[in-house]
Design a protein around this motif. Structure first.
Motif: not given
Length: 207
Positions: A87-92, A156-163, A165-170
């Motif tokens: 979900d967080v990835y998609s939000l990013g 932009l920084q928030v978005a890239m953190a959300c997106a 590739t590694v799930p645990d990094a979000r």
């Protein structure tokens, strides 16, 4: 949409997801721009709302070519089994769409050689890596931004953190909400007073 309208919509999307995750333990499962409904009643605290949440389990799994291209996290094999992290990835990706003006499902940038869905996070990362960050932003947004470049870079920084590739990094949805609230010193919402963590720069996102 000018920067103020996009920033308020981003904040409302973050609030909606944080509420689903933290208050109800629900995964949205289909975060994308068609599911962010804009309101025009003049209330800045309710500028947008997430719709169609938690419906993914009602549908049969779709083949990769038929999925909501560009929004789903790379680790998500079955869209009926989304996670908080996906979900967080998609939000990013949704935030990146607001910032760049590019739809990740449209294939509007030829990085994938034509009709394939645009991998928006990787495209943004490649542009930022070449130190062309200003080229990332929607030119219409820049024109109407009214000097809000620092806020745009912060989102932009928030978005890239959300997106990442590694799930645990979000970050978790509640962390995303805190960071988005802090953008603009609370001009677009309730600012937090807790100590701000460091999520790095867009170039620090996972490749």
């Amino acid at each position: 949409m000018d920067w103020d309208a996009r920033a308020r919509a981003a904040l409302c999307a973050a609030r909606g997801m944080a509420h689903l995750h933290a208050a109800h333990g629900l995964v949205h499962g289909d975060v994308k721009s068609p599911n962010l409904l804009l309101r025009h009643d003049g209330d800045p605290d309710n500028a947008a709302a997430l719709s169609d949440y938690s419906l993914q389990h009602l549908f049969a799994p779709l083949p990769p070519s038929a999925r909501a291209g560009g929004y789903h996290a790379p680790e998500l094999v079955d869209p009926r089994r989304p996670t908080f992290s996906s979900d967080v990835y998609s939000l990013g990706v949704l935030f990146l769409e607001m910032l760049t003006g590019k739809c990740p499902a449209s294939g509007t940038v030829g990085v994938d050689g034509g009709g394939a869905a645009l991998d928006l996070p990787r495209w943004v990362q490649s542009v930022v890596r070449e130190e062309w960050t200003a080229e990332v932003f929607d030119q219409e947004l820049v024109r109407l931004g009214g000097g809000a470049e620092e806020e745009m870079v912060a989102l932009l920084q928030v978005a890239m953190a959300c997106a990442a590739t590694v799930p645990d990094a979000r970050p978790e949805a509640t962390e995303v909400l805190k960071r988005v609230e802090e953008i603009g010193g609370g001009r677009h919402g309730r600012a937090t007073t807790e100590e701000e963590g460091s999520w790095g720069t867009p170039t620090g996102a996972s490749p």
